[in-house]
Design an enzyme around this catalytic site. Structure first.
Site, PDB file in Angstrom:
ATOM      1  N   ASP A 148       0.819  -1.215   0.000  1.00 25.53           N
ATOM      2  CA  ASP A 148       0.000   0.000   0.000  1.00 25.53           C
ATOM      3  C   ASP A 148       0.857   1.272   0.000  1.00 25.53           C
ATOM      4  OD1 ASP A 148      -2.460   1.326   0.011  1.00 25.53           O
ATOM      5  OD2 ASP A 148      -3.289   0.064   1.595  1.00 25.53           O
ATOM      6  N   ARG A 204      -2.545  -0.826  -8.722  1.00 22.89           N
ATOM      7  CA  ARG A 204      -3.836  -0.141  -8.646  1.00 22.89           C
ATOM      8  C   ARG A 204      -3.751   1.127  -9.489  1.00 22.89           C
ATOM      9  NH1 ARG A 204      -6.539  -0.408  -3.953  1.00 22.89           N
ATOM     10  NH2 ARG A 204      -7.468   1.527  -4.658  1.00 22.89           N
ATOM     11  N   ASP A 208      -9.677   3.856  -4.093  1.00 22.13           N
ATOM     12  CA  ASP A 208     -10.355   2.622  -3.656  1.00 22.13           C
ATOM     13  C   ASP A 208     -11.773   2.522  -4.196  1.00 22.13           C
ATOM     14  OD1 ASP A 208      -8.109   2.182  -2.175  1.00 22.13           O
ATOM     15  OD2 ASP A 208      -9.111   2.213  -0.224  1.00 22.13           O
TER      16      ASP A 208
END
Ligand SMILES: *[C@@H]1O[C@H](CO)[C@@H](O)[C@H](O)[C@H]1NC(C)=O
Ligand SMILES: *[C@@H]1O[C@H](CO)[C@@H](O)[C@H](O)[C@H]1NC(C)=O
Ligand SMILES: *[C@@H]1O[C@H](CO)[C@@H](O)[C@H](O)[C@H]1NC(C)=O
Ligand SMILES: *[C@@H]1O[C@H](CO)[C@@H](O)[C@H](O)[C@H]1NC(C)=O
Ligand SMILES: *[C@@H]1O[C@H](CO)[C@@H](O)[C@H](O)[C@H]1NC(C)=O
Ligand SMILES: *[C@@H]1O[C@H](CO)[C@@H](O)[C@H](O)[C@H]1NC(C)=O
Length: 484
Positions: A148, A204, A208
């Site tokens: 992350d 990513r 989110d």
């Protein structure tokens, strides 16, 4: 295979596509399950083991769902020698115990850390501790690391700064000698689609996901057109928001390195059945990792029948690995409460000369949709010049053979009883474990991978379909065989 790849390169689409991954993993998009979307920090060993057992018993393992990933909130910080420790209350037997269990079930073990001083839930991060943490993960038998971007101490803002920060962990993982799939989660900051292919297996590309079809949210300020220069990826991004962002660069995903549209929300309750069908279809068509995010122990028939559709999984795992591209997007008059009232057509090459066509209706009413062969095969020759436009095609509906409620309920009941469902030795018609993936089944024309034939298209013709509000027609075109 070699021939197909060669043709692809000659077509000039992406020379990178022929390269294997830097670490040999995720040659097709990774599949699995992750704790975060359904459980957030409420996780423990029992949840992981029960979910793993369910993945096996429901037949998901044999569809290719391999990695069981523990997201944030597993940690108890570092001990005096600087090694990360699992929370002894949540994981009393330690992480090596858990990975042994998962491996004995034929599954892979995934874990989470952060390229910052703290994780997003403020546990110890790995920035500055990459070597020791990579060694710890390897010593625990970890097969997958989600990494992350919270609390990164300002080490972002240019692609090179962010690349170097993520590369440090890639190098540390490599140095352990254990193949560990590296899932970069920096929310699209600093354009990972430009630089992450040689250091990560996926990145990513947005903020989110939130379990909603198209509802705008101030916390996810970038809408799509501005995705490539998004200064605040945010969170609470709707499914359509993420889709419209990735539309700008699907080709950046290549074997071993994929655009990650975030974990699946299918089954979490915020969308209708049709909307979840759109979600799952588009994640498969765009070659996003397929990481389930629901409570599988409480899966219902409809959710099971979406996540288990082998004809859609065969698109995700297609050996040609060509993502679908958005050929057109129109705004229509009928807006729902939130969305933009739009319809879209996507198409993408599949192995064996087949073509994927997705007609997406994000408008507020059911409609008849159509797409010309000229638009569908645009990249093979613009303006209808492609040879494919001048031939006839059979049309297969990839959702038509989704298992019905009764079958799905029988599979769920059998899994709960820890028995094999009667007459369901191969519940979904395909065993990816036995076949080492989907390529063998596609080559052998295993029926479960092709949905149901619903019609055909004449040369220079149009593909048409009735598409309900907030739904898709997901179709596979196969060249019509001329009888001699
Ligand atoms: C810290 O944890 C590591 C890995 O779990 C272990 O090998 C080491 O012995 C621990 N150190 C101390 C001082 O307990
Ligand atoms: C480490 O990197 C080298 C060079 O890219 C690669 O050949 C090797 O497979 C990698 N090893 C692991 C364990 O990832
Ligand atoms: C194809 O779709 C367009 C746009 O919705 C519509 O105007 C047209 O009538 C349709 N054509 C056919 C043959 O269905
Ligand atoms: C399957 O079950 C759901 C939920 O009970 C229901 O809404 C749906 O109509 C059912 N589908 C079919 C095809 O019967
Ligand atoms: C289910 O059955 C398998 C094989 O018989 C066994 O290994 C496993 O422990 C059982 N699981 C549960 C939850 O009872
Ligand atoms: C799928 O194949 C594997 C390996 O051959 C086998 O162990 C497993 O039982 C099969 N699964 C089903 C549902 O038949």
């Amino acid at each position: 295979m070699a021939f197909i790849r060669t043709v692809f390169i000659l077509a000039g689409l992406a020379a990178l596509r022929a390269n294997a991954a830097f670490n040999g993993l995720a040659i097709t998009p990774q599949m699995g399950w992750n704790t975060w979307n359904a459980f957030s920090c409420d996780i423990d060993e029992r949840l992981i083991l029960e979910t793993a057992q369910t993945i096996v018993e429901l037949g998901f393992k044999d569809l290719g769902y391999h990695y069981v990933v523990i997201d944030d909130c597993w940690s108890a910080g570092r001990n005096s020698t600087g090694h990360l420790q699992p929370d002894p209350n949540k994981f009393p037997n330690g992480m090596d115990f858990l990975s042994d269990k998962l491996h004995s079930m034929g599954l892979g073990m995934g874990m989470y850390s952060d390229a910052g001083s703290l994780t997003c839930a403020r546990f110890e991060g790995s920035l500055g501790h990459e070597q020791i943490d990579a060694q710890t993960f390897a010593s625990w038998g970890v097969d997958y690391l989600k990494y992350d971007n919270c609390f990164n101490e300002g080490q972002s803002g240019t692609p090179l700064i962010t690349y170097n920060r993520y590369k440090t962990m890639a190098t540390a993982l490599n140095a352990t000698g254990r193949p560990i799939l590296y899932s970069i989660c920096n929310w699209g900051e600093d354009y990972p689609w430009k630089w992450a292919q040689t250091v990560g297996n996926s990145w990513r590309m947005s903020g989110d996901i939130f379990d909603t079809f198209d509802k705008p949210d101030a916390r996810c300020p970038c809408t799509g057109e501005d995705a490539f220069e998004c200064q605040l990826p945010g969170w609470h991004c709707s499914m359509m928001n993420i889709l419209n962002k990735v539309a700008l660069f699907p080709e950046k995903g290549v074997p071993g390195a994929w655009n990650d549209m975030d974990m699946l929300e299918v089954g979490n309750g915020g969308m209708t059945d049709d909307e979840y069908v759109v979600h799952f279809s588009m994640w498969a068509a765009l070659k996003s990792p397929l990481i389930m995010g629901n409570d599988l122990r409480k899966v219902n028939a409809q959710t099971l029948s979406i996540l288990s559709n082998p004809a859609v999984l065969a698109v995700s795992q297609d050996p040609l690995s060509s993502p679908a591209f958005q050929r057109w997007r129109y705004y229509v008059g009928d807006k729902d409460e939130y969305g933009q009232g739009e319809i879209q057509m996507w198409s993408g090459d599949l192995s064996g000369g087949d073509m994927l066509v997705v007609l997406l209706n994000a408008g507020d009413k059911n409609r008849n949709m159509n797409a010309t062969l000229a638009d569908i095969f645009w990249d093979h020759g613009p303006g209808g010049t492609a040879t494919q436009v001048k031939q006839a095609w059979d049309v297969y509906d990839l959702w038509a053979n989704r298992v019905d409620n009764a079958t799905a309920n029988a599979i769920i009941a059998a899994a709960k009883a820890n028995t094999t469902a009667p007459d369901n030795a191969l519940p979904f018609g395909y065993n990816a474990t036995a076949n080492g993936g989907y390529e063998a089944g596609l080559t052998q024309n295993v029926p479960a991978l092709f949905g149901k034939k619903v019609g055909s298209v004449r040369p220079n013709g149009k593909v048409t379909a009735e598409v309900r509000r907030h739904s898709v027609a997901m179709l596979r075109l196969r060249a019509t065989k001329v009888e001699l």
